[in-house]
Design an enzyme around this catalytic site. Structure first.
Site, PDB file in Angstrom:
ATOM      1  N   GLY A 107     -12.182   3.460  18.449  1.00 29.66           N
ATOM      2  CA  GLY A 107     -12.628   2.077  18.226  1.00 29.66           C
ATOM      3  C   GLY A 107     -11.755   1.376  17.191  1.00 29.66           C
ATOM      4  N   ASN A 137      -6.866   4.937   7.750  1.00 30.96           N
ATOM      5  CA  ASN A 137      -6.496   3.530   7.670  1.00 30.96           C
ATOM      6  C   ASN A 137      -7.169   2.914   6.451  1.00 30.96           C
ATOM      7  OD1 ASN A 137      -5.561   0.908   8.646  1.00 30.96           O
ATOM      8  ND2 ASN A 137      -7.690   0.500   9.188  1.00 30.96           N
ATOM      9  N   HIS A 143      -8.658  -0.666   5.180  1.00 31.83           N
ATOM     10  CA  HIS A 143      -9.078  -1.967   5.712  1.00 31.83           C
ATOM     11  C   HIS A 143      -9.603  -2.834   4.559  1.00 31.83           C
ATOM     12  CE1 HIS A 143     -10.507  -4.863   8.655  1.00 31.83           C
ATOM     13  NE2 HIS A 143     -11.623  -4.952   7.941  1.00 31.83           N
ATOM     14  N   ASP A 182     -11.698   0.074  13.572  1.00 34.10           N
ATOM     15  CA  ASP A 182     -12.391   0.186  12.269  1.00 34.10           C
ATOM     16  C   ASP A 182     -13.758   0.873  12.397  1.00 34.10           C
ATOM     17  OD1 ASP A 182     -10.243  -1.264  11.142  1.00 34.10           O
ATOM     18  OD2 ASP A 182     -11.224  -3.166  11.541  1.00 34.10           O
ATOM     19  N   ASN A 241       0.832  -1.207   0.000  1.00 30.16           N
ATOM     20  CA  ASN A 241       0.000   0.000   0.000  1.00 30.16           C
ATOM     21  C   ASN A 241       0.865   1.255   0.000  1.00 30.16           C
ATOM     22  OD1 ASN A 241      -2.842  -0.691  -0.085  1.00 30.16           O
ATOM     23  ND2 ASN A 241      -2.542  -1.689   1.883  1.00 30.16           N
ATOM     24  N   ASP A 244     -10.524   6.385  14.823  1.00 27.79           N
ATOM     25  CA  ASP A 244     -10.953   6.914  16.120  1.00 27.79           C
ATOM     26  C   ASP A 244     -10.590   5.886  17.192  1.00 27.79           C
ATOM     27  OD1 ASP A 244     -12.826   4.897  15.916  1.00 27.79           O
ATOM     28  OD2 ASP A 244     -14.565   6.238  15.694  1.00 27.79           O
TER      29      ASP A 244
END
Length: 200
Positions: free
Chosen positions: A149, A108, A110, A151, A14, A147
């Site tokens: 949490g 991010n 995912h 994902d 990535n 944040d």
């Protein structure tokens, strides 16, 4: 010019997609200033060096406590005065102090269409194994803000990818990377760098 730090634990495909997009002009008004890995053998660090980008290893193994490791990580990101932190396969939970300090400035990628196959325990091949076990016909990738949490932050971009009959987890992983991750991560960075997406 958006100053970017990329955090990565492994091969850095990535990261390479981002560097290629900058070289090709698909990402404008942005530069990668540092690549940080928690794994000294991460090929991503080599990719950074080849590009003339600072390559830094900060491993939890080199610290007596998780707190010290987190402190060193935050200190290093601060040192580079980063506008955006990109998690590109970084297999370390981001410390709360960093999330607070860089609120809406950490993204991010995912390898699923969130909210499917995400959260604690869903990373790498595990995501694709779960998708195949469930028998989904469509999977994909998501770029989202980070944040507190796992994902759970606001979604920036998603791209769907077809699941083929007889796919192995590895084949599906490769297709999701090529058709989704390597497309939407550079696109999200370009949007942020050019004011097409909220930041800060």
């Amino acid at each position: 010019m958006l100053r970017i730090g990329v955090l990565v634990s492994g091969g850095g495909t990535n990261l390479q997609a981002v560097l290629d997009a900058i070289d090709q002009g698909a990402i404008t008004n942005a530069e990668v200033n540092v690549v940080i890995s928690n794994n000294k053998n991460a090929y991503a660090l080599k990719r950074a060096e080849v590009h003339g980008i600072d390559a830094v290893c900060i491993s939890s193994k080199d610290f007596d406590s998780r707190e010290e490791f987190y402190h060193a990580l935050l200190e290093k990101t601060d040192e580079y005065r980063l506008d955006l932190i990109v998690l590109a396969g970084f297999l370390v939970a981001i410390p709360e102090a960093m999330i607070k300090k860089y609120r809406n400035r950490i993204i991010n990628v995912h390898p699923s269409l969130i909210p499917a196959f995400c959260g604690v325990g869903y990373y790498g091949l595990k995501v694709h194994e779960a998708a195949l076990e469930r028998g989904v016909k469509i999977t994909g990738a998501t770029v989202h803000y980070v944040d507190e949490g796992t994902d759970t932050g606001p979604i920036i971009l998603q791209k769907a990818v077809e699941v083929h009959k007889g796919d192995t987890p590895k084949e599906l992983q490769q297709r999701v990377m090529e058709e989704a991750e390597w497309v939407i991560l550079p696109k999200a960075i370009h949007m942020i760098a050019n004011g097409q997406e909220e930041i800060g």
